[in-house]
Design a protein around this motif. Structure first.
Motif, PDB file in Angstrom:
ATOM      1  N   ALA A  19      20.381  47.443  33.852  1.00 30.85           N
ATOM      2  CA  ALA A  19      21.451  46.455  33.985  1.00 30.85           C
ATOM      3  C   ALA A  19      22.707  47.086  34.580  1.00 30.85           C
ATOM      4  CB  ALA A  19      21.749  45.831  32.622  1.00 30.85           C
ATOM      5  N   ASN A  20      23.048  48.282  34.128  1.00 26.42           N
ATOM      6  CA  ASN A  20      24.232  48.974  34.659  1.00 26.42           C
ATOM      7  C   ASN A  20      24.061  49.303  36.135  1.00 26.42           C
ATOM      8  OD1 ASN A  20      25.838  49.023  32.336  1.00 26.42           O
ATOM      9  ND2 ASN A  20      24.925  50.923  31.588  1.00 26.42           N
ATOM     10  N   ALA A  21      22.886  49.783  36.517  1.00 28.71           N
ATOM     11  CA  ALA A  21      22.642  50.159  37.907  1.00 28.71           C
ATOM     12  C   ALA A  21      22.710  48.948  38.830  1.00 28.71           C
ATOM     13  CB  ALA A  21      21.278  50.841  38.027  1.00 28.71           C
ATOM     14  N   LEU A  22      22.118  47.851  38.403  1.00 29.99           N
ATOM     15  CA  LEU A  22      22.123  46.633  39.217  1.00 29.99           C
ATOM     16  C   LEU A  22      23.533  46.063  39.350  1.00 29.99           C
ATOM     17  CD1 LEU A  22      18.903  45.039  37.720  1.00 29.99           C
ATOM     18  CD2 LEU A  22      19.167  45.780  40.097  1.00 29.99           C
ATOM     19  N   GLN A  23      24.291  46.099  38.252  1.00 29.15           N
ATOM     20  CA  GLN A  23      25.670  45.623  38.291  1.00 29.15           C
ATOM     21  C   GLN A  23      26.505  46.469  39.255  1.00 29.15           C
ATOM     22  OE1 GLN A  23      26.862  42.931  36.640  1.00 29.15           O
ATOM     23  NE2 GLN A  23      28.919  43.169  37.514  1.00 29.15           N
ATOM     24  N   ALA A  24      26.301  47.772  39.238  1.00 26.08           N
ATOM     25  CA  ALA A  24      27.044  48.678  40.112  1.00 26.08           C
ATOM     26  C   ALA A  24      26.747  48.423  41.584  1.00 26.08           C
ATOM     27  CB  ALA A  24      26.730  50.131  39.759  1.00 26.08           C
ATOM     28  N   LYS A  25      25.582  47.821  41.867  1.00 24.14           N
ATOM     29  CA  LYS A  25      25.204  47.505  43.242  1.00 24.14           C
ATOM     30  C   LYS A  25      25.767  46.163  43.712  1.00 24.14           C
ATOM     31  CE  LYS A  25      22.612  50.964  44.705  1.00 24.14           C
ATOM     32  NZ  LYS A  25      22.904  51.710  45.952  1.00 24.14           N
ATOM     33  N   GLY A  26      26.514  45.509  42.844  1.00 24.03           N
ATOM     34  CA  GLY A  26      27.157  44.260  43.236  1.00 24.03           C
ATOM     35  C   GLY A  26      26.415  42.993  42.870  1.00 24.03           C
ATOM     36  N   HIS A  27      25.358  43.123  42.092  1.00 22.19           N
ATOM     37  CA  HIS A  27      24.623  41.942  41.650  1.00 22.19           C
ATOM     38  C   HIS A  27      25.311  41.310  40.440  1.00 22.19           C
ATOM     39  CE1 HIS A  27      21.399  42.954  44.393  1.00 22.19           C
ATOM     40  NE2 HIS A  27      21.316  44.179  43.871  1.00 22.19           N
ATOM     41  N   THR A  28      25.033  40.046  40.204  1.00 21.74           N
ATOM     42  CA  THR A  28      25.491  39.369  38.996  1.00 21.74           C
ATOM     43  C   THR A  28      24.401  39.531  37.956  1.00 21.74           C
ATOM     44  OG1 THR A  28      26.760  37.745  40.266  1.00 21.74           O
ATOM     45  CG2 THR A  28      26.222  37.171  37.984  1.00 21.74           C
ATOM     46  N   VAL A  29      24.661  40.368  36.972  1.00 17.62           N
ATOM     47  CA  VAL A  29      23.618  40.761  36.025  1.00 17.62           C
ATOM     48  C   VAL A  29      23.909  40.215  34.632  1.00 17.62           C
ATOM     49  CG1 VAL A  29      22.400  42.700  34.968  1.00 17.62           C
ATOM     50  CG2 VAL A  29      23.209  42.873  37.332  1.00 17.62           C
ATOM     51  N   TYR A  30      22.922  39.536  34.083  1.00 20.40           N
ATOM     52  CA  TYR A  30      22.949  39.113  32.687  1.00 20.40           C
ATOM     53  C   TYR A  30      22.000  40.027  31.925  1.00 20.40           C
ATOM     54  CZ  TYR A  30      25.444  34.811  33.872  1.00 20.40           C
ATOM     55  OH  TYR A  30      26.382  33.901  34.297  1.00 20.40           O
ATOM     56  N   GLY A  31      22.552  40.772  30.980  1.00 21.75           N
ATOM     57  CA  GLY A  31      21.741  41.663  30.157  1.00 21.75           C
ATOM     58  C   GLY A  31      21.623  41.085  28.769  1.00 21.75           C
ATOM     59  N   SER A  32      20.412  40.983  28.265  1.00 21.76           N
ATOM     60  CA  SER A  32      20.214  40.293  26.993  1.00 21.76           C
ATOM     61  C   SER A  32      19.885  41.248  25.849  1.00 21.76           C
ATOM     62  CB  SER A  32      19.092  39.255  27.119  1.00 21.76           C
ATOM     63  OG  SER A  32      17.820  39.874  27.008  1.00 21.76           O
ATOM     64  N   SER A  33      20.156  40.748  24.662  1.00 20.60           N
ATOM     65  CA  SER A  33      19.754  41.410  23.422  1.00 20.60           C
ATOM     66  C   SER A  33      19.619  40.327  22.370  1.00 20.60           C
ATOM     67  CB  SER A  33      20.786  42.444  22.972  1.00 20.60           C
ATOM     68  OG  SER A  33      20.437  42.991  21.703  1.00 20.60           O
ATOM     69  N   ARG A  34      18.717  40.533  21.413  1.00 16.91           N
ATOM     70  CA  ARG A  34      18.628  39.548  20.332  1.00 16.91           C
ATOM     71  C   ARG A  34      19.854  39.621  19.437  1.00 16.91           C
ATOM     72  NH1 ARG A  34      13.782  42.079  16.527  1.00 16.91           N
ATOM     73  NH2 ARG A  34      14.740  44.113  16.147  1.00 16.91           N
ATOM     74  N   ASP A  35      20.542  40.779  19.453  1.00 15.54           N
ATOM     75  CA  ASP A  35      21.791  40.968  18.708  1.00 15.54           C
ATOM     76  C   ASP A  35      22.897  41.242  19.718  1.00 15.54           C
ATOM     77  OD1 ASP A  35      23.883  41.609  17.069  1.00 15.54           O
ATOM     78  OD2 ASP A  35      22.938  43.364  16.151  1.00 15.54           O
ATOM     79  N   ILE A  36      23.653  40.218  20.064  1.00 23.30           N
ATOM     80  CA  ILE A  36      24.638  40.350  21.134  1.00 23.30           C
ATOM     81  C   ILE A  36      25.770  41.313  20.773  1.00 23.30           C
ATOM     82  CG2 ILE A  36      26.175  38.456  20.466  1.00 23.30           C
ATOM     83  CD1 ILE A  36      26.148  37.668  23.511  1.00 23.30           C
ATOM     84  N   SER A  37      25.932  41.613  19.487  1.00 22.74           N
ATOM     85  CA  SER A  37      26.965  42.577  19.086  1.00 22.74           C
ATOM     86  C   SER A  37      26.651  43.975  19.609  1.00 22.74           C
ATOM     87  CB  SER A  37      27.100  42.615  17.559  1.00 22.74           C
ATOM     88  OG  SER A  37      25.942  43.169  16.946  1.00 22.74           O
ATOM     89  N   ARG A  38      25.398  44.209  20.035  1.00 21.67           N
ATOM     90  CA  ARG A  38      25.009  45.513  20.590  1.00 21.67           C
ATOM     91  C   ARG A  38      25.383  45.632  22.068  1.00 21.67           C
ATOM     92  NH1 ARG A  38      19.035  47.146  19.542  1.00 21.67           N
ATOM     93  NH2 ARG A  38      19.940  49.162  20.130  1.00 21.67           N
ATOM     94  N   LEU A  39      25.969  44.565  22.615  1.00 18.69           N
ATOM     95  CA  LEU A  39      26.320  44.556  24.034  1.00 18.69           C
ATOM     96  C   LEU A  39      27.830  44.567  24.248  1.00 18.69           C
ATOM     97  CD1 LEU A  39      23.697  41.942  25.297  1.00 18.69           C
ATOM     98  CD2 LEU A  39      23.631  44.418  25.635  1.00 18.69           C
ATOM     99  N   LYS A  40      28.527  45.281  23.390  1.00 16.54           N
ATOM    100  CA  LYS A  40      29.983  45.378  23.522  1.00 16.54           C
ATOM    101  C   LYS A  40      30.352  46.364  24.636  1.00 16.54           C
ATOM    102  CE  LYS A  40      30.969  44.331  18.642  1.00 16.54           C
ATOM    103  NZ  LYS A  40      31.510  44.864  17.365  1.00 16.54           N
ATOM    104  N   SER A  41      31.409  46.040  25.361  1.00 18.30           N
ATOM    105  CA  SER A  41      31.971  46.927  26.393  1.00 18.30           C
ATOM    106  C   SER A  41      30.965  47.294  27.476  1.00 18.30           C
ATOM    107  CB  SER A  41      32.526  48.212  25.739  1.00 18.30           C
ATOM    108  OG  SER A  41      33.498  47.905  24.768  1.00 18.30           O
TER     109      SER A  41
END
Length: 269
Positions: A19-41
């Motif tokens: 997800a980080n690599a794709l975002q850095a390439k300029g894509h619009t990336v949605y990264g998922s987790s069953r616990d969204i609190s693990r996706l901070k910052s």
């Protein structure tokens, strides 16, 4: 031009790196987790999605479609591991393994693909494993779930041949991540000192391999390359040569010799 991409299981390890690599390439990336609190910052757009829950999958996909109008690329990465002896494995453990690793792929794919087919464009990237190409001792359930992804992906590719939607697989070897510490281990279930010793030795060996594995950023880089291809290959092996060569060895060696080599590696003499 940037693409709209959904990466499941993006809170750590391979998913986070992708997800980080794709975002850095300029894509619009949605990264998922069953616990969204693990996706901070995180650098990408976090979204709550539990691949084992139909309603959660539908809600997440609907949210992305409403915001972006499409999903160009789906990366089915979410997965876990169950370790234990195949000869005495509780069926419930097998169900838990397949619920995430296989049925999760089907849930998310079935939610995303109709829109891709309608648009006559899209790419599904299923994260399999080298363990989906050859069995591993005491990882029977994990291997079986990845073998299932292999068959599903090939059939899906054939069905979508004339739709403009592509399907490819990434088969990683061992990479450093929290996969090791999160692996579920089935307690050794029978009284047999030799087999129990072999079980413990094999588990220790696989954990050692994982601890010295490469950084998952390697897979993120490869994924970025795949996303840009107009005609991606059916499969990409990613990992140390000493591991990826096993795919060739399985093809050219007699079965008994190949299995002995694998057992030797895991300390089963």
């Amino acid at each position: 031009m940037g693409k709209v991409i959904l990466v499941t299981g993006a809170s750590s390890g391979i998913g986070l790196a992708c997800a980080n690599a794709l975002q850095a390439k300029g894509h619009t990336v949605y990264g998922s987790s069953r616990d969204i609190s693990r996706l901070k910052s995180v650098s990408f757009k976090p979204i709550q999605l539990d691949v084992t829950d139909d309603a959660s999958v539908k809600a997440a996909v609907d949210q992305i479609i409403k915001a972006e109008g499409k999903i160009d690329v789906l990366v089915n990465n979410a997965g876990n591991g169950v370790t234990g002896p195949a000869y005495a494995m509780p069926v419930e453990s097998a169900k838990q393994q397949f619920e995430v690793n296989f049925f999760g792929v089907i849930r998310v794919s079935s939610a995303v693909l109709p829109k891709m087919i309608e648009a006559k464009n899209g790419l599904v990237i299923n994260i399999s494993s080298l363990a989906g190409l050859f069995g591993l001792p005491y990882q029977a359930l994990y291997s079986a779930s990845k073998y299932a992804i292999e068959g599903y992906s090939q059939s899906l590719r054939m069905e979508l041949r004339n739709t403009g939607v592509k399907v490819t697989l990434i088969n990683p070897g061992d990479f450093k991540s929290d996969f090791t510490q999160n692996r579920a281990k089935v307690a050794f279930p029978i009284k047999n000192e030799q087999l129990e010793k072999e079980y413990n030795t094999a588990v220790a060996s696989m954990e050692k391999d994982e601890s010295v594995g490469a950084n998952p950023d390697v897979i993120g880089k490869k994924l970025c390359e795949i996303v840009e291809k107009s005609s991606p290959a059916h499969r990409y092996l990613v990992g140390a040569f000493g591991q990826t060569i096993a795919v060739t060895l399985k093809r050219v060696l007699p079965g008994g010799i190949f299995e002995k080599l694998m057992n030797d590696h895991y300390g089963i003499k």
